[in-house]
Design a protein around this motif. Structure first.
Motif, mmCIF file in Angstrom:
data_model
loop_
_atom_site.group_PDB
_atom_site.id
_atom_site.type_symbol
_atom_site.label_atom_id
_atom_site.label_comp_id
_atom_site.label_asym_id
_atom_site.label_seq_id
_atom_site.Cartn_x
_atom_site.Cartn_y
_atom_site.Cartn_z
ATOM 1 N N LEU A 186 0.804 -1.230 0.000
ATOM 2 C CA LEU A 186 0.000 0.000 0.000
ATOM 3 C C LEU A 186 0.834 1.276 0.000
ATOM 4 C CD1 LEU A 186 -2.837 -0.938 2.531
ATOM 5 C CD2 LEU A 186 -2.892 -1.019 0.044
ATOM 6 N N PHE A 187 2.048 1.177 0.546
ATOM 7 C CA PHE A 187 2.860 2.394 0.649
ATOM 8 C C PHE A 187 4.194 2.201 -0.066
ATOM 9 C CE2 PHE A 187 0.325 2.257 4.641
ATOM 10 C CZ PHE A 187 -0.462 3.385 4.395
ATOM 11 N N SER A 188 4.662 3.286 -0.648
ATOM 12 C CA SER A 188 6.001 3.231 -1.259
ATOM 13 C C SER A 188 7.017 3.247 -0.113
ATOM 14 C CB SER A 188 6.197 4.446 -2.155
ATOM 15 O OG SER A 188 6.181 5.607 -1.345
ATOM 16 N N PRO A 189 8.262 2.833 -0.371
ATOM 17 C CA PRO A 189 9.277 2.870 0.690
ATOM 18 C C PRO A 189 9.376 4.272 1.304
ATOM 19 C CG PRO A 189 10.101 1.672 -1.211
ATOM 20 C CD PRO A 189 8.766 2.211 -1.605
ATOM 21 N N ARG A 190 9.232 5.290 0.450
ATOM 22 C CA ARG A 190 9.315 6.673 0.959
ATOM 23 C C ARG A 190 8.201 6.943 1.972
ATOM 24 N NH1 ARG A 190 6.192 10.678 -0.233
ATOM 25 N NH2 ARG A 190 5.159 9.436 -1.831
ATOM 26 N N GLU A 191 6.971 6.585 1.602
ATOM 27 C CA GLU A 191 5.829 6.847 2.500
ATOM 28 C C GLU A 191 5.948 6.039 3.791
ATOM 29 O OE1 GLU A 191 1.796 7.486 -0.015
ATOM 30 O OE2 GLU A 191 2.968 5.720 -0.551
ATOM 31 N N LEU A 192 6.329 4.765 3.619
ATOM 32 C CA LEU A 192 6.371 3.905 4.798
ATOM 33 C C LEU A 192 7.476 4.371 5.760
ATOM 34 C CD1 LEU A 192 4.858 1.484 5.893
ATOM 35 C CD2 LEU A 192 6.650 0.029 4.967
ATOM 36 N N SER A 193 8.595 4.763 5.184
ATOM 37 C CA SER A 193 9.676 5.272 6.046
ATOM 38 C C SER A 193 9.166 6.468 6.828
ATOM 39 C CB SER A 193 10.886 5.713 5.238
ATOM 40 O OG SER A 193 11.391 4.629 4.548
#
Ligand code: BGC
Length: 809
Positions: free
Chosen positions: A631-638
């Motif tokens: 659901l989230f890109s690595p950027r968003e999840l970070s």
């Protein structure tokens, strides 16, 4: 000879197979978002390989059953009267039935482009009479109340009297799922039957509890060449059944054309007087098959212009037609007609009775495709949830929480419809069903609201319905979070994550698990996003909404606190832990299990039959932690995880993926889609293999019998979205559509269009170049992001990006 072939726009079956017929009936279902009918043959009632089902979107009924001395109640998507029956016999011979003739030739095909189901067969009956029969069927995509069948019957070596029978059969029950057969499947009573004019008959039925009424009227006509045939017509009715027989003289090699046209209305329809009145009126004015067919084909042509995805140079030879098959079923389950119906998308489509037509979190997999093609549809489907907020609020209140708690399974009025008991067919035991403790469905609804807004920029919706849902869900998630003073963190205890193999701790009485990482991260995200939305609303609307929903400024402070201090469990290795206590579980010997049982997708059923508790083991049914990377890109999840005060190293995502993938049985059709997605940039071969498996999961019925109970709509949509968003790297935020393609080597290129914030963008790419053209739309400029740069594009403009060097022109 091949049993099946797939061309670009066709699914073809080259033989009659009673064993495969139940699966094919689901795959060959025709529908228009308002109602659907399985691809069953016209001439046979339910029984043996045949299960003709007709389902109405939102057509539910509740029924009680007794299991082991206990009364349980389920709500089902009702199987309505069967409008298909059409058969013939010669002189006084037996009625045509595939089981009683010798088949000389048989081919069955679905034309995906035009939405037509065809059959062509030659057969010899027991008296050596030979016939050719060509059939076509449509469920009208333009007029949701209409459907039609055309039969062309040619006697090949014989002339003589023939009787054709066309009927409506109201003697139907919900009995399409073997596991449910011990439960009460009687939902209907037939109210009335009768004749309309000379050529038509009608039947009305009513559900026993919900009292939805349906009227079906059918008109049957017979032609010889272009002339109406001289027929002797008789109307007969029996209990729950009405039919007309049409007798005529058949001549060798002279085709007899039979047309059956349906008009179907229900008491759920808008802008009608009364269902039988409308159906009877309609059928008197219904057009001929060819006219209906032409309108229907035009509607499909229009749909495909918006809906298609073209693959170039695809090495697997079947991804293209299978994706179109998936699109076809998506478009038949939800269409513009659904927007007038207060419905959402059942997990198994309108194609069968699996999961009783209920609506799950699977919307999460279906809506992204609609967002970028038919956003008006996503909006209507989101309103299905909005309309059920009152139940969600009541459910939260009764469980001792605040806000709105949406149910894990939803049906007519939005109460919890998860079954209380389910049957394990492996052991024959009825087992308590605890899946309703999956509170993450609420976060999925919030995520869908936000994604719809990102794709459309629809502030009106966000500020009105969207915000009301978000605030209700945020309030609920904040209220199930409890503060742990020792940890100085918030926790969510006693819930299930998406992995349905884990329902509770092996040695604990209470249901649920503590701190399911997926649920906790999603809860933090919902609270953070709701805060952003409240800021977008403007002071007046914000104050109005908070007052309406009884949210105080202290509540808002607490939400902020929870969104910053939610607990996330990690394993000692630093990988995210599915829930707290995962480390204490035992490992399974997966190789041995595979050796012993072969197919271990439903490991839960296998172990339960052996008297073992799957809760003891590190084994997952489907992606759980990995949903976060889906659901989230690595950027968003970070951002989310570091916002919670944890170190999160995006470089370790592949390790997390590998760890859980090794412990997954893929017992849900959603699982392969998620795994294929999260591996798409790091282990491309494995990702492609999983994508291939996801593609054929219904076509080849890889769960061994579940497709006949209805298609797996979430997985179908997920495969389409894999191509649409994952391979193109589409992300939408800050009013920009970002692209970052990563095509698998097996594909040479892609071509499709997306509807982004009011405009149509055509995207075409191969491994070297991506072209984005802004052709038309109601906004004047599109903002496209690529490689860190944002480009403003005006109508008529085109941009080419070199995938190795950035923008070229
Ligand atoms: C899956 C759920 C899904 C449901 C309906 C179950 O097997 O575990 O995640 O929502 O099927 O598709």
């Amino acid at each position: 000879m091949k049993q099946r072939s797939l061309n670009d726009w066709e699914l073809v079956y080259h033989e009659w197979s009673p064993e495969k017929q139940p699966t094919r009936e689901a795959l060959l279902t025709l529908g228009n978002g308002y109602f659907a009918t399985r691809g069953a043959v016209e001439e046979s009632p339910a029984g043996g390989p045949h299960y003709p089902g007709t389902y109405l979107a939102g057509g539910f009924n509740r029924a009680k059953s007794e299991i082991g001395g206990k009364i349980i109640e389920n709500e089902d998507m009702v199987n309505w009267p069967n409008w298909l029956p059409l058969s013939f016999r010669c002189e006084d011979g037996e009625w045509f039935d595939l089981a009683h003739v010798e088949l000389l030739d048989y081919v069955l095909w679905l034309d995906l482009y035009r939405g037509v189901l065809h059959r062509r067969l030659q057969f010899r009956d027991r008296s050596d009479r030979e016939f050719q029969l060509e059939t076509r069927r449509i469920v009208h995509m333009d007029d949701p109340h209409s459907a039609a069948i055309s039969w062309v019957l040619t006697p090949l070596n014989w002339s003589g009297p023939v009787e054709i029978r066309s009927a409506i059969d109201g003697d139907v029950t919900n009995s399409g799922v073997a596991r449910y057969r011990d439960l009460n499947g009687r939902h209907l009573e037939v109210e009335e039957t009768g004749q309309v004019g000379e050529q038509a008959i009608f039947l009305t039925a009513r559900t026993l509890q919900s009292r939805i009424r349906m009227a079906q009227a059918v008109r049957t006509r017979v032609w010889e060449g272009d002339e109406p045939a001289a027929v002797e017509r008789r109307t007969q009715s029996e209990r729950n059944w009405i039919g007309q027989s049409l007798s005529l003289m058949a001549e060798q090699n002279k085709p007899i054309r039979v047309e059956k046209v349906l008009s179907l209305y229900t008491s759920r329809d808008l802008a009608i007087s009364e269902p039988a009145f409308e159906a009877c009126e309609d059928i008197l004015h219904a057009a001929d098959f060819d006219v209906l067919l032409e309108q229907h084909q035009q509607a499909w042509r229009r749909l495909w212009q918006r809906a298609d995805l073209e693959l170039a140079g695809e090495k697997s030879t079947y991804a293209q037609p299978v994706l179109r098959l998936h699109l076809f079923h998506l478009l038949q389950t939800a269409s513009v007609h659904s927007t007038r119906q207060d419905v959402s998308v059942p997990a198994r489509g309108l194609h069968g009775e699996g999961y009783r037509g209920h609506i799950f979190w699977d919307e999460l997999f279906t809506f992204p495709y609609f967002n970028l093609r038919f956003p008006e549809l996503t909006k209507a489907l989101l309103l299905y949830r909005y309309q059920r907020l009152h139940w969600a609020r009541r459910a939260a209140r009764e469980a001792g929480y605040r806000g709105a708690m949406f149910p894990w399974q939803s049906g007519s009025d939005g109460r919890e419809e998860s079954q209380v008991l389910h049957l394990n067919p492996e052991s024959g035991r009825w087992i308590p069903d605890n899946s309703h403790t999956q509170r993450h469905v609420n976060a999925a609804i919030a995520y869908n609201v936000w994604q719809y807004f990102q794709a459309t920029g629809d502030m009106e919706f966000l500020c009105s319905h969207g915000a009301e849902m978000l605030v209700g869900i945020a309030q609920f998630l904040a209220s199930i979070a409890t503060y742990n003073a020792d940890r100085e963190r918030y926790e969510i205890r006693g819930v299930m994550g998406p992995d349905e193999f884990h329902t509770q701790y092996p040695d604990r009485e209470e249901l649920g698990l503590d701190n399911n990482a997926y649920t906790n991260v999603m809860a933090a995200w919902v609270l953070k996003t709701t805060d952003v939305v409240l800021k977008l609303l403007g002071e007046d609307r914000k104050a109005e909404l908070l007052q309406l929903l009884d949210v105080s400024s202290e509540d808002l402070l607490r939400w902020q606190d929870v969104s910053k201090r939610m607990f996330i469990p990690f394993q000692p290795s630093g990988l995210i832990s599915q829930f707290e206590g995962w480390d204490n579980l035992e490992e399974l010997d997966w190789d041995r299990l595979r050796e012993e049982h072969g197919d271990i997708q439903r490991l839960d059923r296998i172990l339960e039959a052996e008297g073992r508790d799957l809760n003891r083991y590190k084994a997952t049914k489907q992606a759980d932690v990995l949903m976060l990377f889906y659901l989230f890109s690595p950027r968003e999840l970070s951002d989310i995880i570091s916002g919670l005060g944890y170190d999160f190293d995006a470089a370790r995502i592949p390790e997390n993926v590998r760890y859980y993938l090794d412990r997954t049985s893929h017992g849900s059709s959603l699982s392969r889609v998620v795994h294929a997605w999260v591996l798409a940039r790091t282990d491309r071969d494995h990702s492609w293999d999983l994508f291939q498996e996801a593609l054929v999961s219904d076509l080849d019925d890889i769960q061994g019998g579940t497709t006949s109970e209805g298609i797996h709509l979430g997985a179908m949509a997920g495969t389409v979205d894999m191509v649409q968003r994952c391979y193109t790297g589409i992300e939408m935020y800050d009013g920009v559509l970002w692209l970052d393609p990563c095509l698998p080597k097996e594909l040479e290129g892609l071509k499709f269009c997306v509807h982004y914030r009011g405009l149509w963008l055509h995207i075409q790419l191969d491994h070297e170049i991506m072209t984005v053209s802004f052709e038309n739309g109601r906004s004047c400029a599109a903002r496209i992001g690529f490689d860190g740069e944002v480009y403003e594009m005006c109508s008529g403009e085109q941009k080419r990006f070199s995938l190795s060097e950035g923008e070229t022109s």
